[in-house]
Design an enzyme around this catalytic site. Structure first.
Site, PDB file in Angstrom:
ATOM      1  CE  LYS A 155      59.220 -10.715  -0.106  1.00  0.00           C
ATOM      2  NZ  LYS A 155      59.276 -12.168  -0.275  1.00  0.00           N
ATOM      3  N   GLY A 213      49.870  -4.412  -2.643  1.00  0.00           N
ATOM      4  CA  GLY A 213      50.459  -3.148  -3.086  1.00  0.00           C
ATOM      5  C   GLY A 213      49.820  -1.938  -2.405  1.00  0.00           C
ATOM      6  CD  GLU A 230      55.109  -1.421 -13.050  1.00  0.00           C
ATOM      7  OE1 GLU A 230      53.963  -1.639 -13.507  1.00  0.00           O
ATOM      8  OE2 GLU A 230      55.885  -0.610 -13.558  1.00  0.00           O
ATOM      9  CB  CYS A 264      51.040  -8.141 -14.526  1.00  0.00           C
ATOM     10  SG  CYS A 264      52.594  -7.806 -15.348  1.00  0.00           S
ATOM     11  CD  GLU A 355      45.918 -10.130 -11.823  1.00  0.00           C
ATOM     12  OE1 GLU A 355      45.986  -9.900 -10.608  1.00  0.00           O
ATOM     13  OE2 GLU A 355      46.808  -9.796 -12.627  1.00  0.00           O
TER      14      GLU A 355
HETATM   15  P1  TAP Z   1      51.702 -10.756  -3.837  1.00  0.00           P
HETATM   16  O1  TAP Z   1      51.086 -11.792  -2.993  1.00  0.00           O
HETATM   17  O2  TAP Z   1      51.220  -9.379  -3.742  1.00  0.00           O
HETATM   18  O3  TAP Z   1      53.270 -10.827  -3.525  1.00  0.00           O
HETATM   19  C1  TAP Z   1      54.225 -10.036  -4.222  1.00  0.00           C
HETATM   20  C2  TAP Z   1      55.455  -9.881  -3.363  1.00  0.00           C
HETATM   21  O4  TAP Z   1      55.097  -9.139  -2.189  1.00  0.00           O
HETATM   22  C3  TAP Z   1      56.042 -11.197  -2.846  1.00  0.00           C
HETATM   23  O5  TAP Z   1      57.445 -11.080  -2.789  1.00  0.00           O
HETATM   24  C4  TAP Z   1      55.445 -11.302  -1.454  1.00  0.00           C
HETATM   25  O6  TAP Z   1      56.241 -12.087  -0.574  1.00  0.00           O
HETATM   26  C5  TAP Z   1      55.473  -9.845  -1.030  1.00  0.00           C
HETATM   27  N1  TAP Z   1      54.545  -9.521   0.046  1.00  0.00           N
HETATM   28  C6  TAP Z   1      53.462 -10.228   0.472  1.00  0.00           C
HETATM   29  N2  TAP Z   1      52.875  -9.618   1.504  1.00  0.00           N
HETATM   30  C7  TAP Z   1      53.595  -8.497   1.758  1.00  0.00           C
HETATM   31  C8  TAP Z   1      53.490  -7.439   2.699  1.00  0.00           C
HETATM   32  N3  TAP Z   1      52.505  -7.404   3.592  1.00  0.00           N
HETATM   33  N4  TAP Z   1      54.391  -6.451   2.670  1.00  0.00           N
HETATM   34  C9  TAP Z   1      55.382  -6.442   1.756  1.00  0.00           C
HETATM   35  N5  TAP Z   1      55.552  -7.429   0.829  1.00  0.00           N
HETATM   36  C10 TAP Z   1      54.653  -8.433   0.822  1.00  0.00           C
HETATM   37  O7  TAP Z   1      51.589 -11.112  -5.370  1.00  0.00           O
HETATM   38  P2  TAP Z   1      51.926 -12.490  -6.093  1.00  0.00           P
HETATM   39  O8  TAP Z   1      50.819 -13.434  -5.824  1.00  0.00           O
HETATM   40  O9  TAP Z   1      53.322 -12.904  -5.761  1.00  0.00           O
HETATM   41  O10 TAP Z   1      51.944 -12.037  -7.626  1.00  0.00           O
HETATM   42  C11 TAP Z   1      50.799 -11.993  -8.392  1.00  0.00           C
HETATM   43  C12 TAP Z   1      50.303 -10.577  -8.570  1.00  0.00           C
HETATM   44  O11 TAP Z   1      51.348  -9.731  -9.028  1.00  0.00           O
HETATM   45  C13 TAP Z   1      49.224 -10.475  -9.621  1.00  0.00           C
HETATM   46  O12 TAP Z   1      48.200  -9.630  -9.182  1.00  0.00           O
HETATM   47  C14 TAP Z   1      49.940  -9.843 -10.805  1.00  0.00           C
HETATM   48  O13 TAP Z   1      49.107  -9.159 -11.714  1.00  0.00           O
HETATM   49  C15 TAP Z   1      50.895  -8.951 -10.136  1.00  0.00           C
HETATM   50  N6  TAP Z   1      52.018  -8.644 -11.028  1.00  0.00           N
HETATM   51  C16 TAP Z   1      52.109  -7.408 -11.577  1.00  0.00           C
HETATM   52  C17 TAP Z   1      53.143  -7.131 -12.450  1.00  0.00           C
HETATM   53  C18 TAP Z   1      53.249  -5.769 -13.071  1.00  0.00           C
HETATM   54  S1  TAP Z   1      54.668  -5.432 -13.771  1.00  0.00           S
HETATM   55  N7  TAP Z   1      52.264  -4.915 -13.056  1.00  0.00           N
HETATM   56  C19 TAP Z   1      54.072  -8.095 -12.766  1.00  0.00           C
HETATM   57  C20 TAP Z   1      53.941  -9.322 -12.193  1.00  0.00           C
HETATM   58  C21 TAP Z   1      52.904  -9.594 -11.318  1.00  0.00           C
HETATM   59  P3  TAP Z   1      55.939 -13.632  -0.254  1.00  0.00           P
HETATM   60  O14 TAP Z   1      54.988 -14.125  -1.286  1.00  0.00           O
HETATM   61  O15 TAP Z   1      57.271 -14.262  -0.313  1.00  0.00           O
HETATM   62  O16 TAP Z   1      55.369 -13.647   1.132  1.00  0.00           O
END
Ligand code: TAP
Length: 451
Positions: A155, A213, A230, A264, A355
């Site tokens: 996804k 997460g 992650e 991240c 963050e």
């Molecule tokens: P999230 O809002 O957590 O979204 C991540 C993924 O989870 C998206 O595909 C999102 O889908 C999905 N998601 C949202 N709500 C969910 C739920 N209730 N159940 C299951 N899946 C769900 O994060 P983001 O804003 O996309 O990314 C930024 C964050 O990711 C930052 O905190 C960053 O630090 C972290 N990050 C960490 C890493 C590593 S390797 N540690 C790498 C990259 C990013 P939709 O958005 O499509 O609804």
């Protein structure tokens, strides 16, 4: 599948394409196809799975430019970075193509017979990825999962589905069986949650925010389903007075403004030993001001836009009341632009602990080695970090003292596909990449043969 969502180009704020928004039924159908495909995939000889993954890697390699251009359009990544990301996917596939033939079990001495262990695939693995590095992060999950004999349902984030969809097509083009690598586009609350609750998804890999997460982990616990997480970070770039200050300052902007800080591993706190603090800031200012922000399609661009208007508002919110020392430049116009920003922070400030996930870095002084370690550890996170010093003993002591999963000394590198990657504390659970990742997609079975 009748509902759709619109994908936006963050450099222009214009729509690119409409994408199907999967329902629970659509997600279940994809999981059912994956269940069927996985049975025959796992039954193949390891060498056949290895060949199939090498073929997938070759096809990705042949489409690096196309995938990179898609990422420029959809994510606003500078073209040079996007090419690196697409090539990295091919390298990750090639690396884990070596795994099927190496997933050997053990023979354990037991009286009266033969005792052996097998690495059995879980079955279907659900992979949920964020929008910041859509291709690379997906490949860290799907390459080792497939190598270990699993099928994958992937996804992508709704903001950035284009490269994931293209990788799904390329997998078929490379000869991977239908259903083995299913890409399901839709919202996290529907598709992602269904991966968590569906009984046939036997393991979940989640990359994203710590808050989501945590919910995903709680859902997986209810299903007794293993999960790799992650999550977020607030990594420290620790600069001691004995460091090569010119080098440390010249490299600091890249360590936090790469991908517009939406990384991240971004070193979003620069901790500088008090005696070198003023000199370091003097050196940092020109490095930040010359950071090239602009059209991601230009070969010389170092930083593109933020991913969305709402994300830009959230990043802007962090500057309320902040002590801004200096800023770089950014284009005006309709994209979601934000100038690189350096803030002088106090311990306890939001910017010193939370963050931002944008191009804002907080600079803080420290007094000595013990203080540097204490300050570096003063967040809920523990993902990455850098230590700048010419003193080897100090480098060893500080790297052992900082509670982060990935550190580098006199460098800012975090990711190599052949070394383990992942976070401590609220930055995650489990490790991706490195020599053991394929094994993490298996369950150990022990069989005793009486003789
Ligand atoms: P999230 O809002 O957590 O979204 C991540 C993924 O989870 C998206 O595909 C999102 O889908 C999905 N998601 C949202 N709500 C969910 C739920 N209730 N159940 C299951 N899946 C769900 O994060 P983001 O804003 O996309 O990314 C930024 C964050 O990711 C930052 O905190 C960053 O630090 C972290 N990050 C960490 C890493 C590593 S390797 N540690 C790498 C990259 C990013 P939709 O958005 O499509 O609804």
């Amino acid at each position: 599948m009748s509902a759709v969502f619109t994908v936006i180009n963050p450099a222009t704020a214009l729509p690119i394409r409409e994408i199907p928004r999967a329902s629970v039924d659509d997600t279940d159908a994809a999981i059912s196809r994956a269940v069927v495909a996985q049975r025959s995939w796992a039954a193949l000889p390891p060498v056949a799975r290895a060949d199939a993954l090498r073929s997938f890697a070759r096809v990705v390699e042949a489409h690096v430019e196309e995938l990179a251009q898609l990422e420029v359009l959809n994510s606003g990544h500078p073209i040079g970075s996007a090419r690196w990301e697409a090539s990295h996917v091919a390298q990750v596939l090639n690396f884990y193509a070596g795994a099927p033939e190496r997933l050997s079990g053990q023979q354990i001495p037991v009286a009266g017979g033969l005792d052996v262990t097998f690495h059995e695939p879980y079955g279907v693995v659900g992979i949920i990825v964020p929008w910041n590095f859509p291709m690379t992060i997906a490949s860290w999950g799907f390459a080792p999962a497939l190598a270990a004999g699993n099928a994958v349902v992937l996804k992508p984030a709704e903001l950035t589905p284009l490269t994931a969809l293209r990788l799904g097509e390329l997998a078929l083009h490379a000869g991977l069986p239908e259903g083995l690598f299913e890409v399901v586009t839709g919202s996290g609350s529907v598709v992602g949650q269904r991966f968590v609750s569906h009984p046939d998804v036997r393991k979940v890999v989640f990359t994203g925010s710590t808050s989501v997460g945590t919910d995903v982990a709680a859902g997986c616990a209810r299903e007794l389903k293993p999960v790799t997480l992650e999550l977020g970070g607030k990594s420290a770039n620790i600069v001691f007075a004995d460091a090569d200050l010119e080098k440390a300052a010249a490299s600091a902007p890249g360590a936090v403004f790469d991908n517009a800080g939406q990384d991240c591993c971004a070193r979003s706190r620069i901790l500088v030993e008090r005696s070198a603090y003023d000199r370091f800031l003097e050196l940092l200012e020109p490095a930040v001001q010359s950071w090239r922000v602009g059209d991601p399609a230009d070969e010389g661009t170092e930083m593109g836009p933020l991913i969305s208007a709402s994300h830009r508002s959230s990043v802007e919110g962090f500057l309320d009341g902040a002590n801004v020392a200096f800023r770089g430049s950014a284009p005006s116009g309709d994209g979601f632009w934000f100038a690189p920003t350096v803030v002088l922070a106090d311990r306890g400030d939001r910017l010193a602990r939370e963050e931002v996930f944008g191009p804002v870095v907080a600079v803080l002084p420290f007094d000595d080695e013990a203080d540097a370690i204490q300050l570096a550890n003063d967040t809920i996170y523990g993902l990455a970090g850098s230590i700048w010093t010419e003193n080897l003993g100090r480098a060893v002591r500080v790297s052992r003292g900082v509670k982060s999963g990935v550190l580098s000394v006199n460098s800012h590198s975090s990711v190599r596909y052949w070394t383990p990657f992942g976070g401590m504390k609220a930055s995650g659970l489990g490790r991706e990449l490195g020599p053991d990742a394929a094994e993490h997609f298996t369950e150990t079975k022990n069989v005793f043969f009486a003789t």
